[in-house]
Design an enzyme around this catalytic site. Sequence first.
Site, PDB file in Angstrom:
ATOM      1  CB  VAL A  68      51.875  16.063   5.996  1.00 24.72           C
ATOM      2  CG1 VAL A  68      51.560  17.448   6.573  1.00 24.72           C
ATOM      3  CG2 VAL A  68      51.622  16.031   4.499  1.00 24.72           C
ATOM      4  CE  LYS A  69      59.253  16.434  12.106  1.00 28.29           C
ATOM      5  NZ  LYS A  69      60.697  16.728  11.969  1.00 28.29           N
TER       6      LYS A  69
END
EC number: 2.2.1.2
Length: 217
Positions: free
Chosen positions: A84-85
Amino acid sequence: MKFFIDTANVEDIKKANEMGVICGVTTNPSLIAKEGRNFVEVIKEIASIVDGPISGEVKATTVDAEGMIAEGREIAKIHPNMIVKIPMTVEGLKATKVLASEGIKTNVTLIFSANQALLAARAGATYVSPFLGRLDDISSPGIDLIRTISEIFEIYELDTEIIAASVRNPIHVTDCALAGADIATVPYSVIEQCTKHPLTDQGIEKFQKDYKAVFGE
């Protein structure tokens, strides 16, 4: 240093993967928007090609921690390799802490200072993404930031990996490797440039000429 490819273009990902040099993919909202496709569809297709970490970013319009956490959980469900960025903000750090506590891997992006990288690492980020090229664009040597973060992480034995982002050319790639980046995430065009050298081209041409002189076509 490992290589990720920085794109949402499936064809470029296929070409880079066939070369055997990449082990992960990073994307961002701008890259996904450029492809004009559904986010989940693109990510699933990428996951079917590359067996490695795939960074998928929360929506650019999501600015609160609760929203990022909710989106992060959904992104993590797409595929076991998802990362997850999350943008480097106060709310982003809050989201990183919660997601990390749930065993969800995160990549804190838009890092432009060593302090930001250190905070992200302490919040539990799996990766931090300092942007090399964008610092160069404003006449601030981006490679110095990569080197400084690497030194700090080594001193304090932090497990967070450094993804050198905004890599624009082969010189950046070499500099990142020397500066201690764990990963360089690069466009396909830069990977392709790294394969080339005029002496290699001349050597191939000479070998072909010599072969044909003896054995013909």
